[in-house]
Design a protein around this motif. Structure first.
Motif, PDB file in Angstrom:
ATOM      1  N   ALA A  29      74.207   9.357  36.165  1.00 44.82           N
ATOM      2  CA  ALA A  29      74.269   9.682  34.740  1.00 44.82           C
ATOM      3  C   ALA A  29      73.287   8.830  33.940  1.00 44.82           C
ATOM      4  CB  ALA A  29      75.685   9.478  34.220  1.00 44.82           C
ATOM      5  N   ASP A  30      73.223   7.545  34.246  1.00 39.05           N
ATOM      6  CA  ASP A  30      72.279   6.665  33.538  1.00 39.05           C
ATOM      7  C   ASP A  30      70.833   7.039  33.829  1.00 39.05           C
ATOM      8  OD1 ASP A  30      74.311   5.226  32.373  1.00 39.05           O
ATOM      9  OD2 ASP A  30      74.319   3.665  33.932  1.00 39.05           O
ATOM     10  N   GLY A  31      70.560   7.389  35.081  1.00 37.92           N
ATOM     11  CA  GLY A  31      69.198   7.773  35.438  1.00 37.92           C
ATOM     12  C   GLY A  31      68.764   9.046  34.725  1.00 37.92           C
ATOM     13  N   LEU A  32      69.654  10.032  34.664  1.00 37.04           N
ATOM     14  CA  LEU A  32      69.331  11.274  33.960  1.00 37.04           C
ATOM     15  C   LEU A  32      69.177  11.035  32.466  1.00 37.04           C
ATOM     16  CD1 LEU A  32      71.655  13.787  35.825  1.00 37.04           C
ATOM     17  CD2 LEU A  32      69.165  13.638  35.953  1.00 37.04           C
ATOM     18  N   GLN A  33      70.026  10.179  31.905  1.00 35.20           N
ATOM     19  CA  GLN A  33      69.931   9.861  30.480  1.00 35.20           C
ATOM     20  C   GLN A  33      68.604   9.172  30.167  1.00 35.20           C
ATOM     21  OE1 GLN A  33      73.063   7.325  29.077  1.00 35.20           O
ATOM     22  NE2 GLN A  33      72.635   7.743  26.937  1.00 35.20           N
ATOM     23  N   ASP A  34      68.185   8.260  31.032  1.00 41.84           N
ATOM     24  CA  ASP A  34      66.896   7.596  30.844  1.00 41.84           C
ATOM     25  C   ASP A  34      65.744   8.592  30.906  1.00 41.84           C
ATOM     26  OD1 ASP A  34      68.157   5.169  30.589  1.00 41.84           O
ATOM     27  OD2 ASP A  34      67.744   4.518  32.652  1.00 41.84           O
ATOM     28  N   ARG A  35      65.799   9.507  31.850  1.00 38.77           N
ATOM     29  CA  ARG A  35      64.740  10.516  31.979  1.00 38.77           C
ATOM     30  C   ARG A  35      64.687  11.418  30.749  1.00 38.77           C
ATOM     31  NH1 ARG A  35      61.551   9.597  36.500  1.00 38.77           N
ATOM     32  NH2 ARG A  35      62.850   8.756  38.127  1.00 38.77           N
ATOM     33  N   LEU A  36      65.844  11.862  30.282  1.00 33.75           N
ATOM     34  CA  LEU A  36      65.878  12.723  29.093  1.00 33.75           C
ATOM     35  C   LEU A  36      65.393  11.976  27.855  1.00 33.75           C
ATOM     36  CD1 LEU A  36      69.201  14.683  29.671  1.00 33.75           C
ATOM     37  CD2 LEU A  36      66.852  15.514  29.929  1.00 33.75           C
ATOM     38  N   GLY A  37      65.752  10.702  27.743  1.00 33.56           N
ATOM     39  CA  GLY A  37      65.267   9.889  26.630  1.00 33.56           C
ATOM     40  C   GLY A  37      63.758   9.739  26.661  1.00 33.56           C
ATOM     41  N   ALA A  38      63.201   9.574  27.844  1.00 33.55           N
ATOM     42  CA  ALA A  38      61.753   9.452  27.985  1.00 33.55           C
ATOM     43  C   ALA A  38      61.055  10.761  27.622  1.00 33.55           C
ATOM     44  CB  ALA A  38      61.395   9.040  29.415  1.00 33.55           C
ATOM     45  N   VAL A  39      61.646  11.883  28.004  1.00 35.50           N
ATOM     46  CA  VAL A  39      61.058  13.187  27.652  1.00 35.50           C
ATOM     47  C   VAL A  39      61.092  13.377  26.139  1.00 35.50           C
ATOM     48  CG1 VAL A  39      61.426  15.683  27.805  1.00 35.50           C
ATOM     49  CG2 VAL A  39      61.512  14.282  29.864  1.00 35.50           C
TER      50      VAL A  39
END
Length: 81
Positions: free
Chosen positions: A30-40
């Motif tokens: 969940a944290d990894g996906l949240q970080d990726r979405l934040g970067a996008v």
């Protein structure tokens, strides 16, 4: 010598697969996906700002080339009258 070479190659491949597996597992949390979405989202905002700045610069350049006053100049003239 051949056995040692194949042992080293196998150990290297195992370490490589383990590292890649850990990275993939981290991305899918969940944290990894949240970080990726934040970067996008950040990248999209930066791109939008760059496009807006480029559009404003191009408009200023075209107005100067054509001798058309800018919006700010028109508003200042209206305010003084």
């Amino acid at each position: 010598m051949r056995r040692g070479l194949w042992f080293a190659a196998g150990a290297g491949a195992g370490v490589y697969a383990m590292v890649r597996g850990r990275r993939a597992a981290e991305i899918l949390t969940a944290d990894g996906l949240q970080d990726r979405l934040g970067a996008v989202a950040l990248g999209a905002r930066m791109f939008r700002d760059e496009v807006a700045q480029g559009r404003a610069d191009a408009e200023t350049e075209v107005r100067a080339r054509l001798g058309v006053p800018s919006h700010e100049t028109k508003q200042l003239e209206r305010g003084n009258n």
